[in-house]
Every structure is written in structure tokens, then in C-alpha cells.
Design an enzyme around this catalytic site. Sequence first.
Site, PDB file in Angstrom:
ATOM      1  N   GLY A   1      70.646  46.690  18.353  1.00 49.12           N
ATOM      2  CA  GLY A   1      71.413  48.091  19.146  1.00 49.12           C
ATOM      3  C   GLY A   1      71.122  47.478  20.779  1.00 49.12           C
ATOM      4  O   GLY A   1      70.808  47.029  21.067  1.00 49.12           O
TER       5      GLY A   1
ATOM      6  N   ALA B   1      68.429  46.676  24.942  1.00 47.85           N
ATOM      7  CA  ALA B   1      68.854  45.632  23.115  1.00 47.85           C
ATOM      8  C   ALA B   1      67.391  45.602  22.411  1.00 47.85           C
ATOM      9  O   ALA B   1      66.771  45.227  23.420  1.00 47.85           O
ATOM     10  CB  ALA B   1      69.962  43.985  22.965  1.00 47.85           C
ATOM     11  N   ASP B   2      68.769  45.967  21.355  1.00 44.98           N
ATOM     12  CA  ASP B   2      66.692  45.773  20.176  1.00 44.98           C
ATOM     13  C   ASP B   2      67.092  45.465  19.252  1.00 44.98           C
ATOM     14  O   ASP B   2      68.205  45.839  18.523  1.00 44.98           O
ATOM     15  CB  ASP B   2      66.351  47.038  20.439  1.00 44.98           C
ATOM     16  CG  ASP B   2      64.941  46.703  19.048  1.00 44.98           C
ATOM     17  OD1 ASP B   2      63.913  46.731  19.727  1.00 44.98           O
ATOM     18  OD2 ASP B   2      64.392  47.469  17.511  1.00 44.98           O
ATOM     19  N   THR B   3      66.550  43.959  18.376  1.00 49.07           N
ATOM     20  CA  THR B   3      67.179  43.596  16.948  1.00 49.07           C
ATOM     21  C   THR B   3      66.062  43.588  15.933  1.00 49.07           C
ATOM     22  O   THR B   3      64.863  43.485  15.895  1.00 49.07           O
ATOM     23  CB  THR B   3      67.329  42.276  17.028  1.00 49.07           C
ATOM     24  OG1 THR B   3      68.297  42.353  18.537  1.00 49.07           O
ATOM     25  CG2 THR B   3      67.980  41.320  15.841  1.00 49.07           C
TER      26      THR B   3
END
Length: 193
Positions: A106, A69-71
Amino acid sequence: MPPRLVLASRSPRRKQLLEMTGWPFDVQESQADETIAPGTPPEEAVQMLARRKVEAVMPSIPDAYILGADTMVVYGDRFLGKPHTAEEAFDILRLLSGRTHDVWTGVAIATPNGEVVSFAEKTAVTFWELSEEEIAAYIATGEPMDKAGAYGIQGQAALFVKRIEGDYFNVVGLPLSRTVRELRRFGWPPSGA
């Protein structure tokens, strides 16, 4: 032996959120490239980075479900990353004061057969007007320095939030309920896990 679930992230917040499922999982930090081309829309950027994290870990863990995940915090057309200095944190928080910004996460999932799927979630966050004293006191806690947008909604910055529209856990770093549903759709947890 059933396949494992692996979180490709060093984020303690994502680890804590995934622990809420009660599922067993391992953590393997990804060394993926986190640069993106200027002008990449946030929805694409976070998915691209999440996929890179998963794909970087895949070769060392075959036959596993891998979650990455990436924020990103986005105000207007600006991506607000992790601040490098207290001054940068101050500028970011002053920018967000009294305004609404978007938090995009994501998520990418690799299945044991090598398929990689991804999705993105957006949550709108509105801050109260913040005084310079409030901002300075928050920065003095050290909390903003390792967080995109210079704040952690699950910490003392909760006091800044007037309203959110969307998934709260998305702002923390993982849209948990959608992630669980997507994992189930792709066969996790397998029977016997």
C-alpha cells in the site's frame, strides 16, 4: 522555496528504491500504529497502514509531499509478517515452498495542501520447492529476520523464486513506477525542485 518530498519510512530498501528517481528527498520515520483488525482484506490493510504512516508525519512537516508505504506477504488468508525467531522463519518459508503467495504494498501520498491519497499493488510470487537444508542455510544468513514473509527477493532469496507476476519492486517494498506516476499526477516534482 518549493515543497520537500519526505519518505515516512525507516526501510533502507524503500530509501534505495526512491533514490533511483534521482529526486531529492528527506526521510522521517513514522511512529504509526501498525495493528489491523482481523479479517481486514490485504488491499485495505496495506493502504490503511500506509495512510497512518503519512498522517503520523504530516503535523511535523507542513507543506511537504509525504510518501508512506507498507508491504504484506499473504498466503491464503494468512498475513505473514516479520518472523520473531528462526523457528518462525523456518515455518513461514516451509509454508511458501513450492507455492504461490501474494505480496501487497500500500502506498499513501500526502500533498502540501493536506490531501491524502492511497493505492495498493499486488504481485504474485511462486517459490520452487525448497529443501530443509536450503531454508536452514538461508535463515543462518540472518536475512529473513527483518522482512515480511521471512525473505528478501533482492537478496539470497532470489534463488527461491520460480516466477513473479506483477511489479518486482513491489515485492522489494515500493511499486516504484506507479508511485512516480502518482506523485507526478499530484504535482511532484514542482517546478524548481
